[in-house]
Design a protein around this motif. Sequence first.
Motif, PDB file in Angstrom:
ATOM      1  N   THR A  75      -2.345  -3.275  -3.405  1.00  0.00           N
ATOM      2  CA  THR A  75      -2.140  -4.082  -4.616  1.00  0.00           C
ATOM      3  C   THR A  75      -1.032  -5.092  -4.378  1.00  0.00           C
ATOM      4  O   THR A  75      -0.213  -4.951  -3.466  1.00  0.00           O
ATOM      5  CB  THR A  75      -1.733  -3.204  -5.819  1.00  0.00           C
ATOM      6  OG1 THR A  75      -0.523  -2.500  -5.505  1.00  0.00           O
ATOM      7  CG2 THR A  75      -2.825  -2.207  -6.158  1.00  0.00           C
ATOM      8  N   GLY A 132      -1.860   7.069  -0.422  1.00  0.00           N
ATOM      9  CA  GLY A 132      -2.893   7.557  -1.317  1.00  0.00           C
ATOM     10  C   GLY A 132      -3.352   6.572  -2.363  1.00  0.00           C
ATOM     11  O   GLY A 132      -4.128   6.933  -3.249  1.00  0.00           O
ATOM     12  N   GLU A 133      -2.889   5.303  -2.287  1.00  0.00           N
ATOM     13  CA  GLU A 133      -3.255   4.311  -3.292  1.00  0.00           C
ATOM     14  C   GLU A 133      -3.881   3.095  -2.630  1.00  0.00           C
ATOM     15  O   GLU A 133      -3.688   2.838  -1.439  1.00  0.00           O
ATOM     16  CB  GLU A 133      -2.021   3.889  -4.101  1.00  0.00           C
ATOM     17  CG  GLU A 133      -1.382   5.016  -4.889  1.00  0.00           C
ATOM     18  CD  GLU A 133      -0.234   4.529  -5.765  1.00  0.00           C
ATOM     19  OE1 GLU A 133      -0.155   3.309  -6.001  1.00  0.00           O
ATOM     20  OE2 GLU A 133       0.578   5.353  -6.203  1.00  0.00           O
ATOM     21  N   ALA A 134      -4.631   2.321  -3.418  1.00  0.00           N
ATOM     22  CA  ALA A 134      -5.259   1.109  -2.919  1.00  0.00           C
ATOM     23  C   ALA A 134      -4.212  -0.007  -2.753  1.00  0.00           C
ATOM     24  O   ALA A 134      -3.143   0.031  -3.370  1.00  0.00           O
ATOM     25  CB  ALA A 134      -6.349   0.648  -3.886  1.00  0.00           C
ATOM     26  N   THR A 172       0.847  -1.191   0.000  1.00  0.00           N
ATOM     27  CA  THR A 172       0.000   0.000   0.000  1.00  0.00           C
ATOM     28  C   THR A 172       0.880   1.237   0.000  1.00  0.00           C
ATOM     29  O   THR A 172       1.621   1.473   0.962  1.00  0.00           O
ATOM     30  CB  THR A 172      -0.931   0.036   1.228  1.00  0.00           C
ATOM     31  OG1 THR A 172      -1.713  -1.159   1.269  1.00  0.00           O
ATOM     32  CG2 THR A 172      -1.866   1.236   1.152  1.00  0.00           C
TER      33      THR A 172
END
Length: 331
Positions: free
Chosen positions: A182, A178-180, A175
């Motif tokens: 993955t 600011g991002e999901a 993670t």
Amino acid sequence: MLGSKIAWDDTVLPFQLDASDIRGRVARLDGVLDEVLSKHNYPPEIEALVAEAALLTAMIGQTIKLRWKLSIQIRGDGPARLIATDYYAPTADGEPAQIRGYASYDAERLEQGVDPFTQIGRGYFAILIDQGQGNVPYQGITPIAGGSLAACAETYFAQSEQLPTRFRVAFGKSTLAGEAETWRGGGIMLQKMPKASPSVLNAEGGDEDGLVRANDILTEDEIDSWNRANFHLDTVDDMELIGPRIQATELLVRLFHEDQPRVFDPQQVAFGCNCSEDRVRQSLSIYSSRDIAHMTTDEGQVVADCQFCGARYELDPSTVGFEADDDGAQD
């Protein structure tokens, strides 16, 4: 740093250690690995096996002068019955190679919280190379042994190709701010450069299991440089392999600066599946109308699901099989 992350994600970087006569690959899989695993709701043990197989496939596939497809298949008698991955060569210069993968497993027998490799049981690790129409496919097989899929691949190259080979892989969910969340994965492959006429030096075969290992096919002059490169590879940590903050070229300099690393053009990779309605129709063309009737659902359709990408094909039963109504087939 963000630019470096984007530049090296979903790439395989070929390199050579000029001072040691060793070649290798650095793989970074981000979107590819995430897409392979997100197509299915695998339990963690199966996710780990598919992730490791995908990384091995990316590195091995890029070493082959491939015109069509390289596949890795792992079959066992344990809960993890089949792990299958494919690497499709680029169709043109500048195009990405394509990777796909899936697993078949027995959920009721699967043990949670154990080493995923133990879920394979007894079986084999196979590499299949298909150069396309008009060529006879090649298949090499080695038993499941060594404690990891990477170890199986190393044994395959020593046993079948007489090439000392070493892999380090790492993967996990990541993670970034600011991002999901993955999946990310990374790996390094080392391989002694092939000789013109390789021969197994220890003709009686290496370990107690009778399988040939890297040291069985190295001369005394080669062992020192091979062991040195492996020693440095052992110092890499998982976050260095996975990235995204350290560039692949920086990692090579950090690990192998004594051996004069030289890099070549990186190969982009992407998730890809070659399934299609035409392929489904072709696979069903061997069946009679009676067979097709047994495959037809209560809704009056023949349904086929792609195990790799999850695509679903719903066909009119009158248009499939060798007794198909040509007038009813779609263009």
